[in-house]
Design a protein around this motif. Sequence first.
Motif, PDB file in Angstrom:
ATOM      1  N   PRO A  41       4.220   7.410  35.759  1.00  0.00           N
ATOM      2  CA  PRO A  41       4.700   6.836  34.493  1.00  0.00           C
ATOM      3  C   PRO A  41       6.048   7.415  34.039  1.00  0.00           C
ATOM      4  N   THR A  42       6.245   8.718  34.255  1.00  0.00           N
ATOM      5  CA  THR A  42       7.507   9.324  33.811  1.00  0.00           C
ATOM      6  C   THR A  42       8.683   8.818  34.656  1.00  0.00           C
ATOM      7  N   TRP A  48      13.713   3.046  33.241  1.00  0.00           N
ATOM      8  CA  TRP A  48      13.928   2.201  32.057  1.00  0.00           C
ATOM      9  C   TRP A  48      15.031   2.781  31.164  1.00  0.00           C
ATOM     10  N   PRO A 143      15.457   1.916  22.120  1.00  0.00           N
ATOM     11  CA  PRO A 143      14.722   1.619  20.880  1.00  0.00           C
ATOM     12  C   PRO A 143      14.095   2.846  20.226  1.00  0.00           C
ATOM     13  N   LEU A 174       8.077  -6.447  29.381  1.00  0.00           N
ATOM     14  CA  LEU A 174       8.570  -5.108  29.730  1.00  0.00           C
ATOM     15  C   LEU A 174       7.788  -4.013  29.013  1.00  0.00           C
ATOM     16  N   ALA A 177       4.600  -2.073  30.103  1.00  0.00           N
ATOM     17  CA  ALA A 177       4.591  -0.834  30.899  1.00  0.00           C
ATOM     18  C   ALA A 177       3.892   0.293  30.150  1.00  0.00           C
ATOM     19  N   HIS A 178       3.679   0.127  28.843  1.00  0.00           N
ATOM     20  CA  HIS A 178       2.932   1.137  28.087  1.00  0.00           C
ATOM     21  C   HIS A 178       1.446   1.173  28.451  1.00  0.00           C
ATOM     22  N   GLY A 181       0.958   5.917  31.363  1.00  0.00           N
ATOM     23  CA  GLY A 181       1.473   7.157  30.798  1.00  0.00           C
ATOM     24  C   GLY A 181       1.014   7.429  29.386  1.00  0.00           C
ATOM     25  N   ARG A 182       1.746   8.347  28.750  1.00  0.00           N
ATOM     26  CA  ARG A 182       1.345   8.761  27.413  1.00  0.00           C
ATOM     27  C   ARG A 182       2.513   9.350  26.650  1.00  0.00           C
ATOM     28  N   CYS A 183       2.282   9.561  25.375  1.00  0.00           N
ATOM     29  CA  CYS A 183       3.257  10.246  24.540  1.00  0.00           C
ATOM     30  C   CYS A 183       2.948  11.742  24.539  1.00  0.00           C
ATOM     31  N   HIS A 184       4.020  12.534  24.548  1.00  0.00           N
ATOM     32  CA  HIS A 184       3.903  13.986  24.558  1.00  0.00           C
ATOM     33  C   HIS A 184       4.551  14.532  23.286  1.00  0.00           C
ATOM     34  N   ARG A 187       7.953  15.923  23.606  1.00  0.00           N
ATOM     35  CA  ARG A 187       9.043  15.034  24.050  1.00  0.00           C
ATOM     36  C   ARG A 187       9.462  14.106  22.914  1.00  0.00           C
ATOM     37  N   SER A 188       8.542  13.248  22.474  1.00  0.00           N
ATOM     38  CA  SER A 188       8.880  12.261  21.439  1.00  0.00           C
ATOM     39  C   SER A 188       8.321  12.622  20.064  1.00  0.00           C
ATOM     40  N   TRP A 194      -1.879   4.899  25.698  1.00  0.00           N
ATOM     41  CA  TRP A 194      -2.138   3.566  25.147  1.00  0.00           C
ATOM     42  C   TRP A 194      -3.420   2.949  25.705  1.00  0.00           C
ATOM     43  N   SER A 237       6.305   0.373  16.945  1.00  0.00           N
ATOM     44  CA  SER A 237       7.002  -0.654  17.736  1.00  0.00           C
ATOM     45  C   SER A 237       6.035  -1.437  18.629  1.00  0.00           C
TER      46      SER A 237
HETATM   47 FE1  CCH Z   1       8.216   3.392  26.292  1.00  0.00          FE
HETATM   48  N1  CCH Z   1       7.846   5.045  25.199  1.00  0.00           N
HETATM   49  N2  CCH Z   1       9.089   2.494  24.698  1.00  0.00           N
HETATM   50  N3  CCH Z   1       8.707   1.776  27.454  1.00  0.00           N
HETATM   51  N4  CCH Z   1       7.434   4.323  27.921  1.00  0.00           N
HETATM   52  C1  CCH Z   1       7.222   6.187  25.617  1.00  0.00           C
HETATM   53  C2  CCH Z   1       6.657   6.401  26.856  1.00  0.00           C
HETATM   54  C3  CCH Z   1       6.726   5.502  27.901  1.00  0.00           C
HETATM   55  C4  CCH Z   1       9.207   3.028  23.446  1.00  0.00           C
HETATM   56  C5  CCH Z   1       8.881   4.324  23.059  1.00  0.00           C
HETATM   57  C6  CCH Z   1       8.227   5.233  23.887  1.00  0.00           C
HETATM   58  C7  CCH Z   1       9.352   0.654  27.037  1.00  0.00           C
HETATM   59  C8  CCH Z   1       9.637   0.324  25.710  1.00  0.00           C
HETATM   60  C9  CCH Z   1       9.534   1.192  24.655  1.00  0.00           C
HETATM   61  C10 CCH Z   1       7.304   3.767  29.176  1.00  0.00           C
HETATM   62  C11 CCH Z   1       7.906   2.602  29.631  1.00  0.00           C
HETATM   63  C12 CCH Z   1       8.575   1.706  28.815  1.00  0.00           C
HETATM   64  C13 CCH Z   1       7.204   7.140  24.557  1.00  0.00           C
HETATM   65  C14 CCH Z   1       6.597   8.525  24.635  1.00  0.00           C
HETATM   66  C15 CCH Z   1       7.811   6.561  23.476  1.00  0.00           C
HETATM   67  C16 CCH Z   1       8.024   7.156  22.100  1.00  0.00           C
HETATM   68  C17 CCH Z   1       7.510   9.502  25.374  1.00  0.00           C
HETATM   69  C18 CCH Z   1       6.862  10.856  25.512  1.00  0.00           C
HETATM   70  O1  CCH Z   1       6.524  11.445  24.489  1.00  0.00           O
HETATM   71  O2  CCH Z   1       6.689  11.298  26.658  1.00  0.00           O
HETATM   72  C19 CCH Z   1       9.737   2.016  22.550  1.00  0.00           C
HETATM   73  C20 CCH Z   1      10.024   2.220  21.069  1.00  0.00           C
HETATM   74  C21 CCH Z   1       9.919   0.880  23.293  1.00  0.00           C
HETATM   75  C22 CCH Z   1      10.380  -0.472  22.874  1.00  0.00           C
HETATM   76  O3  CCH Z   1      10.422  -0.834  21.722  1.00  0.00           O
HETATM   77  C23 CCH Z   1       9.691  -0.151  28.180  1.00  0.00           C
HETATM   78  C24 CCH Z   1      10.461  -1.471  28.127  1.00  0.00           C
HETATM   79  C25 CCH Z   1       9.216   0.513  29.289  1.00  0.00           C
HETATM   80  C26 CCH Z   1       9.311   0.161  30.766  1.00  0.00           C
HETATM   81  C27 CCH Z   1       9.574  -1.027  31.253  1.00  0.00           C
HETATM   82  C28 CCH Z   1       6.438   4.601  29.985  1.00  0.00           C
HETATM   83  C29 CCH Z   1       5.976   4.319  31.418  1.00  0.00           C
HETATM   84  C30 CCH Z   1       6.069   5.689  29.179  1.00  0.00           C
HETATM   85  C31 CCH Z   1       5.138   6.859  29.554  1.00  0.00           C
HETATM   86  C32 CCH Z   1       5.953   8.019  30.033  1.00  0.00           C
HETATM   87  C33 CCH Z   1       5.136   9.221  30.445  1.00  0.00           C
HETATM   88  O4  CCH Z   1       5.768  10.251  30.708  1.00  0.00           O
HETATM   89  O5  CCH Z   1       3.899   9.164  30.519  1.00  0.00           O
END
Ligand code: CCH
Length: 294
Positions: A41-42, A48, A143, A174, A177-178, A181-184, A187-188, A194, A237
């Motif tokens: 996921p990362t 992206w 975003p 797009l 894709a959520h 993975g996850r929010c950390h 990080r954010s 999800w 979002s």
């Molecule tokens: Fe996202 N994303 N994303 N995202 N994202 C986060 C994590 C992932 C937004 C916010 C966040 C896309 C669109 C958006 C992934 C793919 C995509 C996190 C947590 C936030 C906040 C980060 C953390 O703490 O690690 C927002 C806002 C939008 C749009 O409005 C799109 C488009 C994609 C890919 C096509 C993925 C995969 C993750 C997980 C990452 C991980 O490390 O697990």
Amino acid sequence: TTVAYAATPVEDSVVSKEHIAAVAAAIHDLLDNEEEGDLGPTLVRLAWHASGTYDKESRTGGSDGATMRFSPESDHGANAGLHVARNALEPIKKLFPDFTYADLWTLAGAVAIEHMGGPNIVWRPGRHDAKDASECTPDGRLPDADKGQVGATIRHVRAIFNRQGFDDREMVALIGAHALGRCHTDRSGYTGPWTRAPTTFSNLYYKELLENTWTLKSWDGPDQFEDPTGDLMMLPSDMALVWDRDFRKYVVEFANDEEAFFKAFASAFQKLEENGVSALNNSAASGKPWYQFW
Ligand code: CCH
């Protein structure tokens, strides 16, 4: 400041089909051998964020240049934590020094999606690496997860993806894709996954959005939504996709039809990774696609 760069043709001999296959296999091995199971996921998030800086009007940003290697772009808040993905790919870059970072990061995103059971993304080489920070994009192109108010958050998500040339259906695809993975918190600032299958590419994100019950989480962190178990999360979002009638109809479509989601995602993700890339090498990509090489 942003600087448009000239197209630089890529020699077929440098990025041959065999070369792409070898790099893709190395990325596959990296994911197979990784302990935590959360690198995939990362890597998708790296691809992206490397690509999602594109602005169709000025034709700046996008994956070409791999400018996230440089400060200030590496320090932009949206990119917090992505050094983990960049560092994980460094040994592969050392093995294949002719392969640009910009090609490596985007190929890694495509391979990770395939590795986690997602659709095959068409991927073509030809990206160059910027020499320094002069090509970095300004902060604010990716975003924010929250604009403090429902209408403002919906407008923000739509505006960010319209700027890159995406329509409503493409952006809903797009953001699916959520599922991964996850929010950390480190990080954010947000926390949690999800879906309950965060290393499998699926349409579960849309099902959770529609079928679960989402309420504001009470905690010290930023506003996010949780399901009744408290295990799963949605960003403001993400909720925008069910709050807005036009977004919601595609959430319903993709929740009911995983094949339609995979198809829409694959074409939107290819477009994302190719936005602003002026020297795509078609000849190296002709014939068998990279994902059939091993
Ligand atoms: Fe996202 N994303 N994303 N995202 N994202 C986060 C994590 C992932 C937004 C916010 C966040 C896309 C669109 C958006 C992934 C793919 C995509 C996190 C947590 C936030 C906040 C980060 C953390 O703490 O690690 C927002 C806002 C939008 C749009 O409005 C799109 C488009 C994609 C890919 C096509 C993925 C995969 C993750 C997980 C990452 C991980 O490390 O697990």
